[in-house]
Design a protein around this motif. Structure first.
Motif, short mmCIF file in Angstrom:
data_model
loop_
_atom_site.label_atom_id
_atom_site.label_comp_id
_atom_site.label_asym_id
_atom_site.label_seq_id
_atom_site.Cartn_x
_atom_site.Cartn_y
_atom_site.Cartn_z
N ALA A 1 0.84 -1.20 0.00
CA ALA A 1 0.00 0.00 0.00
C ALA A 1 0.87 1.25 0.00
N GLN A 2 1.95 1.23 0.78
CA GLN A 2 2.88 2.37 0.81
C GLN A 2 3.51 2.60 -0.56
N ALA A 3 3.83 1.51 -1.26
CA ALA A 3 4.42 1.64 -2.60
C ALA A 3 3.45 2.32 -3.57
N LEU A 4 2.16 1.97 -3.46
CA LEU A 4 1.16 2.62 -4.32
C LEU A 4 0.99 4.08 -3.93
N LEU A 5 1.06 4.37 -2.64
CA LEU A 5 0.97 5.76 -2.21
C LEU A 5 2.14 6.56 -2.78
N ALA A 6 3.33 5.98 -2.81
CA ALA A 6 4.50 6.66 -3.38
C ALA A 6 4.25 7.00 -4.85
N LYS A 7 3.61 6.09 -5.59
CA LYS A 7 3.28 6.36 -6.99
C LYS A 7 2.27 7.50 -7.10
N LEU A 8 1.29 7.50 -6.21
CA LEU A 8 0.28 8.56 -6.23
C LEU A 8 0.90 9.92 -5.87
N VAL A 9 1.88 9.92 -4.97
CA VAL A 9 2.56 11.17 -4.63
C VAL A 9 3.26 11.73 -5.86
N LYS A 10 3.86 10.85 -6.66
CA LYS A 10 4.53 11.31 -7.89
C LYS A 10 3.51 11.78 -8.93
N LEU A 11 2.39 11.07 -9.03
CA LEU A 11 1.37 11.43 -10.02
C LEU A 11 0.67 12.73 -9.68
N CYS A 12 0.45 12.96 -8.39
CA CYS A 12 -0.25 14.20 -8.01
C CYS A 12 0.45 14.82 -6.81
N PRO A 13 1.58 15.48 -7.09
CA PRO A 13 2.37 16.07 -6.00
C PRO A 13 1.62 17.16 -5.23
#
Length: 157
Positions: free
Chosen positions: A124-136
């Motif tokens: 879940a943390q890994a997906l959150l990291a992707k979302l942080v990059k997609l929508c900073p």
């Protein structure tokens, strides 16, 4: 007026008298399928809003059968399946949505929530990291997954 000119004028007047809807092209089977798919999709969304997840699943299955490249349909099918208690199918449906659209924010959020529900907070943390990059600057999917991760962490303490 000459006879040919009168016939041409009569033909034009007849065409003008036909309603525009009658002259519109008949939708192709693909367009008709898309309209039916949207109808099933809308019905499924209404069922999901009412938390009737198991009832939404067959409608969404019909949508993705007709529209196999519909990442939103796959994501919603994953959501309804997960909420109905079928994590294995839900995870597969999310994977399909992300294969079609690797940046599908909603599918990432929902898959992250599934990971939390199935004891995989690192994923879940890994997906959150992707979302942080997609929508900073933030987005709904990012906020929802952040909140779910925080809630999960508090429950573990």
């Amino acid at each position: 007026m000459t006879r040919p000119a009168a016939a041409a004028l009569a033909a034009v007047l007849m065409l003008l008298a036909v309603p525009a809807q009658a002259m519109a092209p008949t939708p192709s089977t693909d367009e008709a399928g898309d309209k039916a798919g949207m109808s099933d999709y809308a019905k499924a969304e209404a069922l999901i809003d009412e938390e009737r997840y198991a009832e939404a699943v067959p409608l969404l299955q019909a949508v993705v059968k007709r529209q196999p490249k519909n990442a939103d349909g796959w994501s919603q099918l994953g959501f309804a399946s997960r909420k109905a208690g079928n994590w294995k199918d839900g995870e597969g449906y999310y994977a399909k949505a992300l294969a079609l659209d690797p940046n599908h924010q909603e599918a990432m959020e929902y898959l992250g929530e599934l990971y939390l529900e199935t004891g995989r907070p690192k994923e879940a943390q890994a997906l959150l990291a992707k979302l942080v990059k997609l929508c900073p600057d933030g987005c709904e999917a990012r906020s929802e997954l952040e909140e779910a991760i925080e809630t999960h962490a508090r429950k573990k303490k």
